[in-house]
Design a protein around this motif. Structure first.
Motif, mmCIF file in Angstrom:
data_model
loop_
_atom_site.group_PDB
_atom_site.id
_atom_site.type_symbol
_atom_site.label_atom_id
_atom_site.label_comp_id
_atom_site.label_asym_id
_atom_site.label_seq_id
_atom_site.Cartn_x
_atom_site.Cartn_y
_atom_site.Cartn_z
ATOM 1 N N ASP A 16 0.821 -1.217 0.000
ATOM 2 C CA ASP A 16 0.000 0.000 0.000
ATOM 3 C C ASP A 16 0.854 1.265 0.000
ATOM 4 O OD1 ASP A 16 -2.258 -1.585 -0.017
ATOM 5 O OD2 ASP A 16 -2.669 -1.339 2.128
ATOM 6 N N THR A 17 1.975 1.240 0.702
ATOM 7 C CA THR A 17 2.861 2.402 0.754
ATOM 8 C C THR A 17 3.387 2.749 -0.634
ATOM 9 O OG1 THR A 17 3.525 1.961 3.027
ATOM 10 C CG2 THR A 17 5.033 3.296 1.705
ATOM 11 N N TYR A 18 3.857 1.752 -1.359
ATOM 12 C CA TYR A 18 4.421 2.002 -2.688
ATOM 13 C C TYR A 18 3.333 2.227 -3.732
ATOM 14 C CZ TYR A 18 8.979 1.042 -0.775
ATOM 15 O OH TYR A 18 10.130 1.105 -0.019
ATOM 16 N N ALA A 19 2.184 1.581 -3.598
ATOM 17 C CA ALA A 19 1.093 1.754 -4.561
ATOM 18 C C ALA A 19 0.484 3.147 -4.476
ATOM 19 C CB ALA A 19 0.019 0.696 -4.345
ATOM 20 N N ALA A 20 0.637 3.802 -3.346
ATOM 21 C CA ALA A 20 0.050 5.133 -3.150
ATOM 22 C C ALA A 20 0.831 6.228 -3.879
ATOM 23 C CB ALA A 20 -0.016 5.452 -1.663
ATOM 24 N N GLY A 21 1.959 5.878 -4.467
ATOM 25 C CA GLY A 21 2.823 6.881 -5.094
ATOM 26 C C GLY A 21 2.227 7.570 -6.303
ATOM 27 N N GLU A 22 1.662 6.814 -7.216
ATOM 28 C CA GLU A 22 1.115 7.382 -8.452
ATOM 29 C C GLU A 22 0.004 6.483 -8.970
ATOM 30 O OE1 GLU A 22 3.964 5.685 -11.936
ATOM 31 O OE2 GLU A 22 4.886 7.198 -10.659
ATOM 32 N N GLY A 23 -0.890 7.041 -9.756
ATOM 33 C CA GLY A 23 -1.960 6.245 -10.365
ATOM 34 C C GLY A 23 -2.850 5.568 -9.334
ATOM 35 N N SER A 24 -3.250 4.349 -9.660
ATOM 36 C CA SER A 24 -4.161 3.588 -8.807
ATOM 37 C C SER A 24 -3.488 3.158 -7.507
ATOM 38 C CB SER A 24 -4.639 2.343 -9.556
ATOM 39 O OG SER A 24 -5.358 1.487 -8.703
ATOM 40 N N LYS A 25 -4.220 3.247 -6.428
ATOM 41 C CA LYS A 25 -3.720 2.794 -5.130
ATOM 42 C C LYS A 25 -3.846 1.269 -4.984
ATOM 43 C CE LYS A 25 -4.825 7.088 -2.623
ATOM 44 N NZ LYS A 25 -3.804 7.868 -3.133
ATOM 45 N N GLU A 26 -4.451 0.628 -5.980
ATOM 46 C CA GLU A 26 -4.658 -0.821 -5.958
ATOM 47 C C GLU A 26 -3.566 -1.581 -6.713
ATOM 48 O OE1 GLU A 26 -7.208 -2.235 -4.204
ATOM 49 O OE2 GLU A 26 -7.634 -0.192 -3.568
ATOM 50 N N THR A 27 -2.711 -0.842 -7.432
ATOM 51 C CA THR A 27 -1.676 -1.495 -8.223
ATOM 52 C C THR A 27 -0.370 -0.709 -8.137
ATOM 53 O OG1 THR A 27 -2.298 -0.267 -10.214
ATOM 54 C CG2 THR A 27 -3.312 -2.436 -9.907
ATOM 55 N N LEU A 28 0.707 -1.387 -8.499
ATOM 56 C CA LEU A 28 2.016 -0.757 -8.597
ATOM 57 C C LEU A 28 2.334 -0.529 -10.069
ATOM 58 C CD1 LEU A 28 3.930 -3.175 -6.201
ATOM 59 C CD2 LEU A 28 3.389 -0.789 -5.701
ATOM 60 N N ALA A 31 7.355 1.916 -12.354
ATOM 61 C CA ALA A 31 8.269 2.741 -11.546
ATOM 62 C C ALA A 31 8.110 2.434 -10.057
ATOM 63 C CB ALA A 31 8.014 4.222 -11.816
ATOM 64 N N GLU A 32 6.863 2.286 -9.602
ATOM 65 C CA GLU A 32 6.624 1.972 -8.186
ATOM 66 C C GLU A 32 7.186 0.602 -7.833
ATOM 67 O OE1 GLU A 32 2.449 4.370 -7.343
ATOM 68 O OE2 GLU A 32 2.388 2.422 -8.341
ATOM 69 N N THR A 33 7.022 -0.365 -8.736
ATOM 70 C CA THR A 33 7.545 -1.709 -8.493
ATOM 71 C C THR A 33 9.058 -1.682 -8.400
ATOM 72 O OG1 THR A 33 5.672 -2.665 -9.688
ATOM 73 C CG2 THR A 33 7.582 -4.081 -9.330
ATOM 74 N N LYS A 34 9.686 -0.955 -9.313
ATOM 75 C CA LYS A 34 11.146 -0.869 -9.296
ATOM 76 C C LYS A 34 11.632 -0.203 -8.015
ATOM 77 C CE LYS A 34 15.062 0.125 -12.178
ATOM 78 N NZ LYS A 34 15.556 0.572 -13.462
ATOM 79 N N THR A 35 10.959 0.858 -7.571
ATOM 80 C CA THR A 35 11.330 1.528 -6.319
ATOM 81 C C THR A 35 11.173 0.580 -5.137
ATOM 82 O OG1 THR A 35 10.705 3.687 -7.196
ATOM 83 C CG2 THR A 35 10.814 3.478 -4.799
ATOM 84 N N LEU A 36 10.066 -0.166 -5.105
ATOM 85 C CA LEU A 36 9.841 -1.134 -4.026
ATOM 86 C C LEU A 36 10.974 -2.153 -3.997
ATOM 87 C CD1 LEU A 36 6.553 -2.857 -3.037
ATOM 88 C CD2 LEU A 36 8.610 -4.191 -3.358
ATOM 89 N N LEU A 37 11.323 -2.696 -5.149
ATOM 90 C CA LEU A 37 12.391 -3.697 -5.195
ATOM 91 C C LEU A 37 13.724 -3.110 -4.747
ATOM 92 C CD1 LEU A 37 11.561 -5.465 -8.581
ATOM 93 C CD2 LEU A 37 11.218 -6.383 -6.277
ATOM 94 N N GLU A 38 14.019 -1.883 -5.192
ATOM 95 C CA GLU A 38 15.281 -1.236 -4.819
ATOM 96 C C GLU A 38 15.370 -0.994 -3.315
ATOM 97 O OE1 GLU A 38 15.090 2.251 -7.279
ATOM 98 O OE2 GLU A 38 16.093 1.259 -8.960
ATOM 99 N N LEU A 58 10.295 -7.642 -13.783
ATOM 100 C CA LEU A 58 9.117 -6.773 -13.699
ATOM 101 C C LEU A 58 8.036 -7.231 -14.677
ATOM 102 C CD1 LEU A 58 10.794 -3.254 -13.364
ATOM 103 C CD2 LEU A 58 9.771 -4.645 -11.566
ATOM 104 N N LYS A 59 8.420 -7.591 -15.894
ATOM 105 C CA LYS A 59 7.441 -8.081 -16.867
ATOM 106 C C LYS A 59 6.842 -9.401 -16.416
ATOM 107 C CE LYS A 59 9.176 -5.791 -20.966
ATOM 108 N NZ LYS A 59 9.770 -5.918 -22.289
ATOM 109 N N GLY A 60 7.670 -10.244 -15.812
ATOM 110 C CA GLY A 60 7.189 -11.534 -15.341
ATOM 111 C C GLY A 60 6.192 -11.435 -14.196
#
Length: 92
Positions: A16-28, A31-38, A58-60
């Motif tokens: 939820d913390t990373y999904a709240a960054g941009e766009g939908s709060k229900e998905t990453l 960019a949000e996924t990459k930040t979360l992983l980093e 990320l694609k997988g």
């Protein structure tokens, strides 16, 4: 809360913390996924031999092909990584 309940709550809060960054709060987003992983799995990215491997990961994650990672896809990643780590630890 039990340890497992705490772990589940942390998974939900982290997503939820990373999904709240941009766009939908229900998905990453990608960019949000990459930040979360980093930030949350830095050793995973360090183990990647080249940036293409990270993009492939990320694609997988995007099982339904909508260019976003939903909570179910995120949990599958965490579960798969947890199994890999557990299997590695058991073989030592």
């Amino acid at each position: 809360m039990s340890q497992l309940e705490t772990a589940m709550a942390l998974l939900m809060k982290t997503f939820d913390t990373y999904a709240a960054g941009e766009g939908s709060k229900e998905t990453l987003s990608k960019a949000e996924t990459k930040t979360l992983l980093e930030k949350e799995l830095p050793s995973l990215l360090k183990a990647a031999k080249n940036p293409g491997e990270v993009d492939k990961l990320l694609k997988g994650l995007d099982f339904d092909g909508d260019s976003e990672v939903d909570f179910t896809e995120f949990v599958v990643l965490v579960a798969a990584l947890t199994c890999a780590c557990h299997n590695r630890a058991c073989k030592k």
